[in-house]
Design a protein around this motif. Structure first.
Motif, PDB file in Angstrom:
ATOM      1  N   ALA A   1       0.615  -6.987  -9.206  1.00 49.01           N
ATOM      2  CA  ALA A   1       0.384  -5.566  -8.714  1.00 49.01           C
ATOM      3  C   ALA A   1       1.845  -5.023  -8.296  1.00 49.01           C
ATOM      4  CB  ALA A   1      -0.653  -5.606  -8.032  1.00 49.01           C
ATOM      5  N   TYR A   2       2.405  -5.731  -7.282  1.00 44.16           N
ATOM      6  CA  TYR A   2       3.639  -5.148  -6.596  1.00 44.16           C
ATOM      7  C   TYR A   2       4.797  -4.949  -7.840  1.00 44.16           C
ATOM      8  CZ  TYR A   2       7.808  -4.793  -3.906  1.00 44.16           C
ATOM      9  OH  TYR A   2       8.931  -4.615  -3.338  1.00 44.16           O
ATOM     10  N   ARG A   3       4.781  -5.694  -8.519  1.00 44.50           N
ATOM     11  CA  ARG A   3       5.935  -5.695  -9.772  1.00 44.50           C
ATOM     12  C   ARG A   3       5.727  -4.541 -10.774  1.00 44.50           C
ATOM     13  NH1 ARG A   3      10.571  -7.479  -7.304  1.00 44.50           N
ATOM     14  NH2 ARG A   3      10.495  -9.672  -7.403  1.00 44.50           N
ATOM     15  N   ILE A   4       4.302  -4.373 -11.054  1.00 39.46           N
ATOM     16  CA  ILE A   4       3.905  -3.335 -11.890  1.00 39.46           C
ATOM     17  C   ILE A   4       4.560  -1.884 -11.385  1.00 39.46           C
ATOM     18  CG2 ILE A   4       2.097  -2.017 -12.808  1.00 39.46           C
ATOM     19  CD1 ILE A   4       0.736  -4.716 -13.265  1.00 39.46           C
ATOM     20  N   VAL A   5       4.004  -1.822 -10.168  1.00 37.71           N
ATOM     21  CA  VAL A   5       4.440  -0.511  -9.594  1.00 37.71           C
ATOM     22  C   VAL A   5       6.046  -0.313  -9.297  1.00 37.71           C
ATOM     23  CG1 VAL A   5       4.265   1.041  -7.317  1.00 37.71           C
ATOM     24  CG2 VAL A   5       2.227  -0.379  -8.081  1.00 37.71           C
ATOM     25  N   GLN A   6       6.830  -1.441  -8.971  1.00 38.71           N
ATOM     26  CA  GLN A   6       7.915  -1.483  -8.828  1.00 38.71           C
ATOM     27  C   GLN A   6       8.778  -0.988  -9.951  1.00 38.71           C
ATOM     28  OE1 GLN A   6      10.136  -5.164  -8.154  1.00 38.71           O
ATOM     29  NE2 GLN A   6      11.200  -4.401  -6.358  1.00 38.71           N
ATOM     30  N   GLU A   7       8.448  -1.770 -11.041  1.00 39.06           N
ATOM     31  CA  GLU A   7       9.048  -1.515 -12.379  1.00 39.06           C
ATOM     32  C   GLU A   7       8.831  -0.207 -12.888  1.00 39.06           C
ATOM     33  OE1 GLU A   7      11.483  -2.165 -15.898  1.00 39.06           O
ATOM     34  OE2 GLU A   7      11.195  -3.234 -13.925  1.00 39.06           O
ATOM     35  N   ALA A   8       7.494   0.486 -12.639  1.00 37.84           N
ATOM     36  CA  ALA A   8       7.095   1.815 -13.220  1.00 37.84           C
ATOM     37  C   ALA A   8       7.888   2.922 -12.411  1.00 37.84           C
ATOM     38  CB  ALA A   8       5.674   2.103 -12.878  1.00 37.84           C
ATOM     39  N   LEU A   9       8.214   2.670 -11.112  1.00 35.25           N
ATOM     40  CA  LEU A   9       9.008   3.420 -10.341  1.00 35.25           C
ATOM     41  C   LEU A   9      10.309   3.486 -10.738  1.00 35.25           C
ATOM     42  CD1 LEU A   9       7.372   2.934  -6.715  1.00 35.25           C
ATOM     43  CD2 LEU A   9       7.005   5.110  -8.251  1.00 35.25           C
ATOM     44  N   THR A  10      10.891   2.335 -11.007  1.00 33.19           N
ATOM     45  CA  THR A  10      12.086   2.228 -11.335  1.00 33.19           C
ATOM     46  C   THR A  10      12.542   3.001 -12.601  1.00 33.19           C
ATOM     47  OG1 THR A  10      12.415   0.045 -10.292  1.00 33.19           O
ATOM     48  CG2 THR A  10      14.116   0.600 -12.049  1.00 33.19           C
ATOM     49  N   ASN A  11      11.699   2.936 -13.678  1.00 33.54           N
ATOM     50  CA  ASN A  11      11.496   3.685 -15.006  1.00 33.54           C
ATOM     51  C   ASN A  11      11.697   5.076 -14.804  1.00 33.54           C
ATOM     52  OD1 ASN A  11      12.058   1.282 -16.437  1.00 33.54           O
ATOM     53  ND2 ASN A  11       9.925   0.959 -17.013  1.00 33.54           N
ATOM     54  N   ALA A  12      10.853   5.569 -13.744  1.00 38.51           N
ATOM     55  CA  ALA A  12      10.797   6.859 -13.511  1.00 38.51           C
ATOM     56  C   ALA A  12      11.992   7.379 -13.130  1.00 38.51           C
ATOM     57  CB  ALA A  12       9.604   6.877 -12.858  1.00 38.51           C
ATOM     58  N   TYR A  13      12.531   6.535 -12.042  1.00 35.93           N
ATOM     59  CA  TYR A  13      13.907   6.991 -11.516  1.00 35.93           C
ATOM     60  C   TYR A  13      14.841   7.360 -12.775  1.00 35.93           C
ATOM     61  CZ  TYR A  13      12.066   5.026  -7.010  1.00 35.93           C
ATOM     62  OH  TYR A  13      10.993   4.830  -6.010  1.00 35.93           O
ATOM     63  N   LYS A  14      14.978   6.092 -13.706  1.00 35.94           N
ATOM     64  CA  LYS A  14      16.143   6.280 -14.571  1.00 35.94           C
ATOM     65  C   LYS A  14      15.946   7.134 -15.688  1.00 35.94           C
ATOM     66  CE  LYS A  14      15.552   1.874 -15.545  1.00 35.94           C
ATOM     67  NZ  LYS A  14      15.829   0.550 -16.014  1.00 35.94           N
ATOM     68  N   HIS A  15      14.534   7.391 -16.031  1.00 30.98           N
ATOM     69  CA  HIS A  15      14.345   8.260 -17.205  1.00 30.98           C
ATOM     70  C   HIS A  15      13.845   9.635 -16.938  1.00 30.98           C
ATOM     71  CE1 HIS A  15      15.098   4.687 -19.718  1.00 30.98           C
ATOM     72  NE2 HIS A  15      14.253   3.840 -19.105  1.00 30.98           N
ATOM     73  N   ALA A  16      13.277   9.960 -15.851  1.00 25.44           N
ATOM     74  CA  ALA A  16      12.719  11.242 -15.577  1.00 25.44           C
ATOM     75  C   ALA A  16      12.904  11.532 -13.751  1.00 25.44           C
ATOM     76  CB  ALA A  16      11.293  11.209 -15.724  1.00 25.44           C
ATOM     77  N   PRO A  17      14.281  11.625 -13.650  1.00 19.68           N
ATOM     78  CA  PRO A  17      14.540  12.052 -12.266  1.00 19.68           C
ATOM     79  C   PRO A  17      14.075  13.295 -11.871  1.00 19.68           C
ATOM     80  CG  PRO A  17      16.599  12.129 -13.940  1.00 19.68           C
ATOM     81  CD  PRO A  17      15.479  11.531 -14.488  1.00 19.68           C
ATOM     82  N   GLY A  18      13.489  13.398 -10.621  1.00 23.40           N
ATOM     83  CA  GLY A  18      12.916  14.378  -9.970  1.00 23.40           C
ATOM     84  C   GLY A  18      11.455  14.892 -10.492  1.00 23.40           C
ATOM     85  N   ALA A  19      11.009  13.907 -11.555  1.00 16.11           N
ATOM     86  CA  ALA A  19       9.501  14.349 -11.733  1.00 16.11           C
ATOM     87  C   ALA A  19       8.588  13.828 -10.907  1.00 16.11           C
ATOM     88  CB  ALA A  19       9.406  13.879 -13.353  1.00 16.11           C
ATOM     89  N   PRO A  20       7.641  14.605 -10.746  1.00 16.06           N
ATOM     90  CA  PRO A  20       6.279  13.850  -9.705  1.00 16.06           C
ATOM     91  C   PRO A  20       6.013  12.693 -10.329  1.00 16.06           C
ATOM     92  CG  PRO A  20       5.645  15.764 -11.118  1.00 16.06           C
ATOM     93  CD  PRO A  20       7.135  15.870 -11.179  1.00 16.06           C
ATOM     94  N   ILE A  21       5.531  11.878  -9.553  1.00 24.62           N
ATOM     95  CA  ILE A  21       5.012  10.544  -9.821  1.00 24.62           C
ATOM     96  C   ILE A  21       3.814  10.243  -9.110  1.00 24.62           C
ATOM     97  CG2 ILE A  21       5.397   8.045  -9.668  1.00 24.62           C
ATOM     98  CD1 ILE A  21       8.359   8.670  -9.598  1.00 24.62           C
ATOM     99  N   GLU A  22       2.646   9.740  -9.607  1.00 22.49           N
ATOM    100  CA  GLU A  22       1.355   9.518  -8.997  1.00 22.49           C
ATOM    101  C   GLU A  22       1.163   7.820  -9.262  1.00 22.49           C
ATOM    102  OE1 GLU A  22      -1.609  11.753 -10.957  1.00 22.49           O
ATOM    103  OE2 GLU A  22      -0.829  13.867 -10.297  1.00 22.49           O
ATOM    104  N   VAL A  23       0.763   7.255  -7.967  1.00 19.28           N
ATOM    105  CA  VAL A  23       0.544   5.967  -7.951  1.00 19.28           C
ATOM    106  C   VAL A  23      -0.880   5.848  -7.494  1.00 19.28           C
ATOM    107  CG1 VAL A  23       1.024   3.703  -7.126  1.00 19.28           C
ATOM    108  CG2 VAL A  23       2.823   5.507  -7.541  1.00 19.28           C
ATOM    109  N   GLU A  24      -1.737   5.173  -8.303  1.00 17.51           N
ATOM    110  CA  GLU A  24      -3.039   4.823  -7.763  1.00 17.51           C
ATOM    111  C   GLU A  24      -3.502   3.487  -8.154  1.00 17.51           C
ATOM    112  OE1 GLU A  24      -6.372   8.041  -8.675  1.00 17.51           O
ATOM    113  OE2 GLU A  24      -6.807   6.343 -10.320  1.00 17.51           O
ATOM    114  N   LEU A  25      -4.310   2.903  -6.894  1.00 16.05           N
ATOM    115  CA  LEU A  25      -5.123   1.674  -6.838  1.00 16.05           C
ATOM    116  C   LEU A  25      -6.193   1.725  -6.943  1.00 16.05           C
ATOM    117  CD1 LEU A  25      -1.849   0.795  -5.949  1.00 16.05           C
ATOM    118  CD2 LEU A  25      -2.833  -1.148  -4.914  1.00 16.05           C
TER     119      LEU A  25
END
Length: 551
Positions: A297-321
């Protein structure tokens, strides 16, 4: 239980043995009663038969010898003889000992039969008949049982041997895998460790540079903290690769868990500190996850945030558990790309693939794809418990295929059979193929014995004509007729069917030679047999008599 040697019996097995002994006793007593026995003999047979049946496992050779000695005297021992022969063939250790035991039993069987019926049968005929009987009731079951037991023992040894080979193969591959992991760990430590250390030192120096604005110093601080965290995680990964054991995630200098659902809040805080708009939501009652699922679960969030930083900088991000009744859902949705990323975006191309493999190993799934509003969505479904991964030995090589029961009851893998080998070893699809093949050999032996018996019956039926006449033929013979003429009219009497008839009945004339023949008609009683006697003296028939004798 002493009678159960060499293995212990369950209650069902004990009940089955007692029922078998009782049935054999009743069969023996009933057969004796049909043959005219009564009183004490019936009681002895009914008591001795169950006793021998129960003792056949503990004392196979003595019981076989005793049964062979008593069988000629007790006609009801035929079923017991087959059961005792089966047990003796299976339980007597060593082919030499088994041969001696069956030879002794055969000698006692033939000797008792000869002593009991010496005056009624010729020795050679008696030995032939008793040999056929002993082969059918004792030797054939013994051979079938011995073959079946040896085949089962061989299969058991093959199972153990192949189980050991598979364990040794797993150990060798495990050692090779451990050496490769140690090599990878050393390479990672030497390469990445040095680069991360340089980043940490330079960002630390840059963070206190007075020429930077407070905002720039804050961003540099985030970079320094990220490099320090990366160094901690690298150290942990290197330790896992070297030791092959993944424990709980370490605690960083801030006191929070570095990896796991408890560390997701730290990831979000780091993202916010870097200037990203990140929202974290929890739904449902929080439940603990297994260590591997928590890490995933931790790695899924980490990888998704990393992809968002790289490919969509400045875009809003929603994380839900979302904690569902049977699983936890981790969902990360990033908004549409606002502005293109500045500079080079480094991507290994293996992030999402690695997440899918990590989720699969714990029994979950990961989905990644475009969202409805133009953004990107990553979602993972992970069970609370960890589903066991596939076994090290592939399914097509699993030795358990050869039997519906695990090899030896100890959970070890067993041989991987090809189809042809399974048919050879197990007799096709049935687990009782070895028994069927053994019974086939026994059946072939019985067919040979049956053919010999049929030949013997034809021989006996053909020889009856040499020892039997009609009463009308007896009446046509006249006293005083020449011996040669009378003998030409009568059968020779040289047959086993007339054995035991001479010397019975009225006294023979002195100095005469008598020919005794059977009558083709039945007598008044089943215990007597009508016969005709012709006595010759001086080349003439001097007497003929008709009377009944007891066999």
């Amino acid at each position: 239980m002493w009678l159960a040697a060499p293995e212990l019996w369950s209650r069902r097995r004990t009940a089955g043995e007692l029922v078998l002994a009782l049935v054999l006793g009743l069969m023996a007593a009933g057969t004796e009663e049909l043959t005219g026995s009564a009183g004490l003999r019936l009681l002895v047979v009914g008591a001795v038969t169950p006793l021998l049946s129960l003792l056949r496992r503990r004392l196979p050779a003595p019981v076989l010898a005793i049964t062979g000695a008593l069988a000629p005297l007790m006609s009801g021992f035929a079923p017991l003889m087959m059961v005792v022969g089966w047990s003796a063939g299976r339980r007597i250790v060593g082919a030499g000992r088994a041969l001696v035991a069956f030879t002794v039993a055969y000698g006692l069987f033939v000797g008792t039969m000869l002593v009991d019926t010496w005056s009624q049968q010729t020795p050679l005929t008696l030995v032939l008949l008793t040999t056929l009987y002993f082969l059918a009731t004792a030797v054939v079951p013994g051979l079938a049982s011995r073959y079946w037991t040896q085949r089962r023992t061989l299969l058991h040894a093959l199972q153990e041997r192949n189980s050991q080979l598979l364990r040794e193969r797993a150990m060798v591959e495990g050692q090779a895998r451990l050496r490769e992991r140690q090599r990878i760990a050393q390479d990672m430590h030497d390469s990445l460790g040095h680069q991360l250390a340089l980043i940490s030192v330079h960002t630390g120096a840059l963070e206190v540079d007075p020429e930077l604005t407070p905002r720039q110093q804050e961003v540099v601080g985030v970079l320094r903290a990220a490099s320090v965290t990366a160094m901690h995680e690298l150290r942990e990964v290197v330790g896992i690769l070297r030791d092959g054991v993944e424990g709980r995630a370490p605690v960083d200098e801030s006191g929070r868990v570095a990896r796991g659902t408890a560390g997701i809040g730290g990831l979000v805080d780091s993202a916010r500190a870097a200037g990203n708009a990140v929202e974290l939501r929890y739904k449902g009652e929080v439940r603990p996850l297994a260590a591997a699922a928590d890490h995933a679960a931790y790695r899924i969030v980490q990888e998704a945030l990393t992809n968002a930083y790289k490919h969509a900088p400045g875009a809003p991000i929603e994380v839900e558990l979302r904690y569902e009744p049977d699983s936890v859902v981790v969902e990360i949705v990033s908004g549409a790309v606002g502005a293109p990323a500045r500079g080079e975006v480094v991507s290994g191309g293996q992030g999402l693939t690695g997440l899918r493999e990590r989720a699969r190993l714990v029994g979950g799934i990961v989905h990644a794809g475009p969202a409805d509003d133009g953004g990107f969505r990553v979602a993972g479904v992970l069970p609370y418990g960890v589903v066991e991964a596939a076994p090290f030995v592939a399914a097509e090589d699993d030795f358990r295929q050869q039997s519906p029961v695990a090899a030896l009851g100890n959970g070890d893998p067993v041989m991987d059979w090809t189809v042809s080998e399974r048919e050879l070893a197990m007799g096709g699809k049935s687990g009782g193929g070895g028994f069927a093949l053994g019974c086939g050999i026994a059946l072939a032996a019985l067919l040979v014995l049956g053919a010999a018996g049929v030949f013997g019956m034809f021989f006996l039926v053909g020889s009856v004509n040499d020892g039997m006449i009609d009463p009308a033929e007896y009446e046509r013979v006249e006293i005083g007729a020449p011996e040669e003429e009378v003998r030409d009219q009568l059968p020779s009497g040289d047959t086993v069917t007339t054995t035991g008839l001479s010397g019975k009945g009225p006294k023979e004339p002195a100095g005469s030679r008598c020919l005794v023949l059977m009558s083709s008609e039945l007598g008044d009683s089943i215990e007597t047999e009508p016969v005709f006697r012709f006595c010759f003296k001086g080349d003439k028939l001097i007497e003929k008599k008709s009377y009944e004798v007891s066999r």
